[in-house]
Design an enzyme around this catalytic site. Structure first.
Site, PDB file in Angstrom:
ATOM      1  N   ASP A   1      19.891  -0.585 -22.864  1.00  0.00           N
ATOM      2  CA  ASP A   1      20.240   0.835 -22.743  1.00  0.00           C
ATOM      3  C   ASP A   1      19.457   1.469 -21.594  1.00  0.00           C
ATOM      4  O   ASP A   1      18.263   1.222 -21.438  1.00  0.00           O
ATOM      5  CB  ASP A   1      19.904   1.602 -24.023  1.00  0.00           C
ATOM      6  CG  ASP A   1      20.744   1.166 -25.216  1.00  0.00           C
ATOM      7  OD1 ASP A   1      21.882   0.715 -25.015  1.00  0.00           O
ATOM      8  OD2 ASP A   1      20.258   1.299 -26.352  1.00  0.00           O
TER       9      ASP A   1
ATOM     10  N   CYS B   1      17.083   4.244 -29.861  1.00  0.00           N
ATOM     11  CA  CYS B   1      17.887   5.088 -28.965  1.00  0.00           C
ATOM     12  C   CYS B   1      17.379   6.531 -28.980  1.00  0.00           C
ATOM     13  O   CYS B   1      17.380   7.202 -27.945  1.00  0.00           O
ATOM     14  CB  CYS B   1      19.362   5.043 -29.364  1.00  0.00           C
ATOM     15  SG  CYS B   1      20.108   3.420 -29.144  1.00  0.00           S
TER      16      CYS B   1
ATOM     17  N   CYS C   1      17.535  -4.154 -25.348  1.00  0.00           N
ATOM     18  CA  CYS C   1      18.933  -3.875 -25.683  1.00  0.00           C
ATOM     19  C   CYS C   1      19.780  -3.533 -24.455  1.00  0.00           C
ATOM     20  O   CYS C   1      21.001  -3.534 -24.517  1.00  0.00           O
ATOM     21  CB  CYS C   1      19.038  -2.749 -26.710  1.00  0.00           C
ATOM     22  SG  CYS C   1      18.511  -1.163 -26.053  1.00  0.00           S
TER      23      CYS C   1
ATOM     24  N   CYS D   1      24.867   1.521 -25.823  1.00  0.00           N
ATOM     25  CA  CYS D   1      25.669   1.495 -27.046  1.00  0.00           C
ATOM     26  C   CYS D   1      26.045   2.915 -27.493  1.00  0.00           C
ATOM     27  O   CYS D   1      25.600   3.908 -26.908  1.00  0.00           O
ATOM     28  CB  CYS D   1      24.881   0.799 -28.155  1.00  0.00           C
ATOM     29  SG  CYS D   1      23.376   1.676 -28.652  1.00  0.00           S
TER      30      CYS D   1
END
Length: 155
Positions: free
Chosen positions: A37, A104, A35, A60
């Site tokens: 991150d 996350c 992703c 994000c």
């Protein structure tokens, strides 16, 4: 896609503890190549108490929100208490995350553990193997089955 709840939006829109700590006691950085991150956590530790914690996150809204709330959750805690924080605690404190964003919370937990591991390395009181096991990090060797144990913590 599920919507974020108000608490997640608040922590994304008004993140707490953003920044860096100069001469930090420990710094941990983790990322998710899928992703994109990236989280970096800075700790200021005095007498085994986390006196200050800051973060910088590229990612994000959920990555920023989990970074923000996790720093609030460990500030003022002992190092041992911070090591007990897990991704489920982070998700619960935020009031939930969409399933696709649960990774996350794992990154937030891992970044804190990496920062504590960095602190232990700087202190020089523990061997690398002791640090890996104490911080529940993934081993880079075949010393034990802790990689299997770690995977179970995130399901």
């Amino acid at each position: 896609m599920e919507a974020y709840n108000e608490k997640v939006i608040d922590h994304y829109s008004n993140p707490r503890n953003v920044g860096e700590i100069e001469n930090a006691s420990g710094v941990g950085e983790v990322g998710n190549p899928v992703c994109g991150d990236i989280m970096r956590i800075y700790l200021k530790i005095e007498n085994e108490i986390i006196k200050d914690v800051k973060f910088k996150t590229f990612g994000c809204g959920a990555a920023i929100a989990t970074s923000s709330i996790s720093t609030e959750m460990i500030k003022g805690k002992t190092v041992e208490e911070a090591l007990n924080l897990n991704n489920k605690d982070v998700v619960n404190k935020l009031g939930g995350l969409p399933p696709v964003k649960l990774h996350c919370s794992v990154l937030a937990e891992e970044a804190i553990k990496e920062a504590i591991a960095d602190y232990y390395r700087k202190e020089g009181k523990l061997s690398e193997e002791e640090i890996i096991h104490k911080c529940n990090l993934k081993c880079s060797s075949d010393c034990c089955n802790c990689n299997d144990i770690q995977e179970e913590n995130y399901t």
